[in-house]
Design a protein around this motif. Structure first.
Motif: not given
Length: 231
Positions: A134-136, A174-188, A190-194
């Motif tokens: 998981g993540r937590d 597309k590799l670039c689209d997948l990378k962008n999705d990954i970075l967006e999900r990482d940010a979401r 890692m930065n969530r309050i809970t």
């Protein structure tokens, strides 16, 4: 679901999507004969259930009720693959799509949903042991686990792996689209309050960018033996 057994040994694997947690966790559970908890599947199921019932992804009270009463079954078929049933429907394939992964990341940011699923996740702890993906898992769900792993990899490598998975299924991307999705999900995540995604203070951090699945599994098994969790 089995009742929680507090003396069951637990190994947690946290980290961002695409780092290999799912495959590594499955290999560890098979090697040790332990139970497996794929916590991400639970959040994906909540997101999918919300979509099926027309519940908005920002409606925290309604999503929390969905999570608390989630009608889900994990069935092992003849091929030893886990079949996931949501309200009697086999959603195993749909559950692993990028779209549902995005739904999961959104609902996982809600405290009410996470609280509703917390006790359900802890109920998986049972002898002879539990592998948690998981993540937590190490920071929130099983903070007293004797071995916590934080598995990561570069965004480029995670995108490449995902592209290979999709191509093997005949899906174009597309590799670039997948990378962008990954970075967006990482940010979401890692930065969530809970329960933000981060290594537990006592976690063993592994970077799988240049490692094979077998090498990662071997390192974790060696650490489990060093800590007396397995013989």
């Amino acid at each position: 679901m089995k009742a929680s057994t507090t003396n069951a040994p637990i190994i947690t694997l946290d980290g961002p999507g695409g780092a290999g947690k799912g495959t590594v966790s499955m290999r560890l559970a098979q090697a040790l004969g332990w139970h497996l908890l794929d916590s991400g599947a639970l959040y994906r199921l909540v997101g999918l259930a919300a979509e099926h019932h027309g519940v908005a992804l920002d409606n925290e009270p309604a999503l929390s009720v969905l999570a608390e009463h989630l009608d889900v079954q994990f069935l092992t078929g003849k091929d030893d693959l886990v079949q996931v049933m949501l309200e009697g429907e086999n959603v195993s394939r749909e559950l692993r799509t990028e779209r549902v992964g995005g739904l999961a990341s959104q609902v996982a940011a809600l405290e009410g949903v996470r609280n509703a699923l917390l006790s359900r996740q802890r109920d998986f702890a049972d002898l002879p042991g539990l592998i948690c993906d998981g993540r937590d898992m190490g920071t929130v769900v099983f903070p007293n686990a004797p071995l916590k792993i934080y598995l990561t990899a570069s965004a480029d490598e995670r995108a490449r792996r995902r592209l290979e998975q999709l191509r093997s299924k005949g899906v174009t991307a597309k590799l670039c689209d997948l990378k962008n999705d990954i970075l967006e999900r990482d940010a979401r995540d890692m930065n969530r309050i809970t329960a933000p995604l981060k290594p537990a203070e006592d976690a063993l951090q592994l970077d799988s960018t240049l490692l094979s699945i077998e090498q990662v599994v071997e390192q974790i098994l060696a650490e489990a033996k060093n800590r007396g969790l397995v013989s």
